[in-house]
Design a protein around this motif. Sequence first.
Motif, mmCIF file in Angstrom:
data_model
loop_
_atom_site.group_PDB
_atom_site.id
_atom_site.type_symbol
_atom_site.label_atom_id
_atom_site.label_comp_id
_atom_site.label_asym_id
_atom_site.label_seq_id
_atom_site.Cartn_x
_atom_site.Cartn_y
_atom_site.Cartn_z
ATOM 1 N N ALA A 49 36.504 37.257 48.361
ATOM 2 C CA ALA A 49 34.743 36.425 49.430
ATOM 3 C C ALA A 49 33.525 36.566 48.447
ATOM 4 N N ASN A 50 33.142 35.225 49.116
ATOM 5 C CA ASN A 50 32.521 34.834 48.571
ATOM 6 C C ASN A 50 30.837 35.571 49.122
ATOM 7 N N ILE A 51 30.140 35.989 48.945
ATOM 8 C CA ILE A 51 29.375 36.505 49.358
ATOM 9 C C ILE A 51 27.610 36.483 48.956
ATOM 10 N N VAL A 52 26.945 35.795 49.355
ATOM 11 C CA VAL A 52 25.159 35.382 49.024
ATOM 12 C C VAL A 52 24.518 36.405 49.035
ATOM 13 N N ILE A 53 23.833 37.000 48.024
ATOM 14 C CA ILE A 53 23.050 37.745 48.297
ATOM 15 C C ILE A 53 21.535 37.702 48.047
ATOM 16 N N VAL B 20 28.291 44.799 50.614
ATOM 17 C CA VAL B 20 29.061 44.307 49.519
ATOM 18 C C VAL B 20 30.059 44.668 49.752
ATOM 19 N N HIS B 21 30.312 45.632 49.244
ATOM 20 C CA HIS B 21 31.663 46.381 49.761
ATOM 21 C C HIS B 21 32.688 46.532 51.004
ATOM 22 N N HIS B 22 31.929 46.088 51.634
ATOM 23 C CA HIS B 22 31.895 46.156 53.077
ATOM 24 C C HIS B 22 32.182 45.181 52.970
ATOM 25 N N LEU B 23 31.503 43.820 53.518
ATOM 26 C CA LEU B 23 31.202 43.067 52.942
ATOM 27 C C LEU B 23 33.016 41.711 52.588
ATOM 28 N N ALA B 24 33.249 42.609 51.401
ATOM 29 C CA ALA B 24 34.454 42.547 50.726
ATOM 30 C C ALA B 24 35.584 42.188 51.975
ATOM 31 N N GLU B 25 35.520 43.359 52.533
ATOM 32 C CA GLU B 25 37.655 43.691 52.885
ATOM 33 C C GLU B 25 38.381 44.142 52.242
ATOM 34 N N ARG B 26 37.774 44.638 50.575
ATOM 35 C CA ARG B 26 39.482 44.890 49.505
ATOM 36 C C ARG B 26 39.126 44.019 49.157
ATOM 37 N N HIS B 27 38.778 42.398 48.824
ATOM 38 C CA HIS B 27 39.066 41.033 48.194
ATOM 39 C C HIS B 27 38.571 41.438 46.600
ATOM 40 N N ARG B 28 38.810 40.268 46.229
ATOM 41 C CA ARG B 28 37.934 40.330 45.179
ATOM 42 C C ARG B 28 36.701 39.085 45.987
ATOM 43 N N VAL B 29 35.585 39.998 44.430
ATOM 44 C CA VAL B 29 34.283 39.364 45.408
ATOM 45 C C VAL B 29 33.827 38.563 44.096
ATOM 46 N N ILE B 30 33.044 36.847 45.207
ATOM 47 C CA ILE B 30 32.244 36.151 44.067
ATOM 48 C C ILE B 30 30.866 36.284 44.213
ATOM 49 N N LEU B 31 29.855 37.242 43.379
ATOM 50 C CA LEU B 31 28.932 37.279 43.915
ATOM 51 C C LEU B 31 28.120 35.837 43.433
ATOM 52 N N HIS B 32 27.284 35.609 44.421
ATOM 53 C CA HIS B 32 26.593 34.712 44.250
ATOM 54 C C HIS B 32 24.318 35.315 45.041
#
Length: 139
Positions: free
Chosen positions: A14-18, A102-114
């Motif tokens: 999951a790609n998540i931008v903060i 972030v944990h909620h948005l990841a939906e149990r996937h690995r996460v790439i945080l930008h």
Amino acid sequence: MRRFNRPLDWQEAANIVISQDFLPKIGGAHSWLYETYKRWGSPVRVLTNRYSQLAEIAESERTFDREKHDSIEIFRTIMPSADLSLVSPACLKSYVLQLRSVHHLAERHRVILHCLRAFPDGFAGALYKQLRPRSATLV
């Protein structure tokens, strides 16, 4: 011998931008962020500040969020603290809420945080990486 973590599968993560700032605010960094991630090869979830307290700005943000943004999904859940002291209860609460988002948005996937900036955005990403070292990468 030290064991290295398995590399993240970029297709499954999951790609998540903060970013505490996001469009429709005007600025070069905001535009760059938007133009880059709307062309990303996989879905990108942007975690940014809650809607403005000012009605006119909040309406502009809501209108922007309703538009089509290709691969970008916008989540306005960050409650930034006015006090950036890391020992301040308000600041700590803000980071705990960001980590939960972030944990909620990841939906149990690995996460790439930008993260747009090293502080305060990147600090939330670094905290998440510390809590989940095998399932998160910080870029």
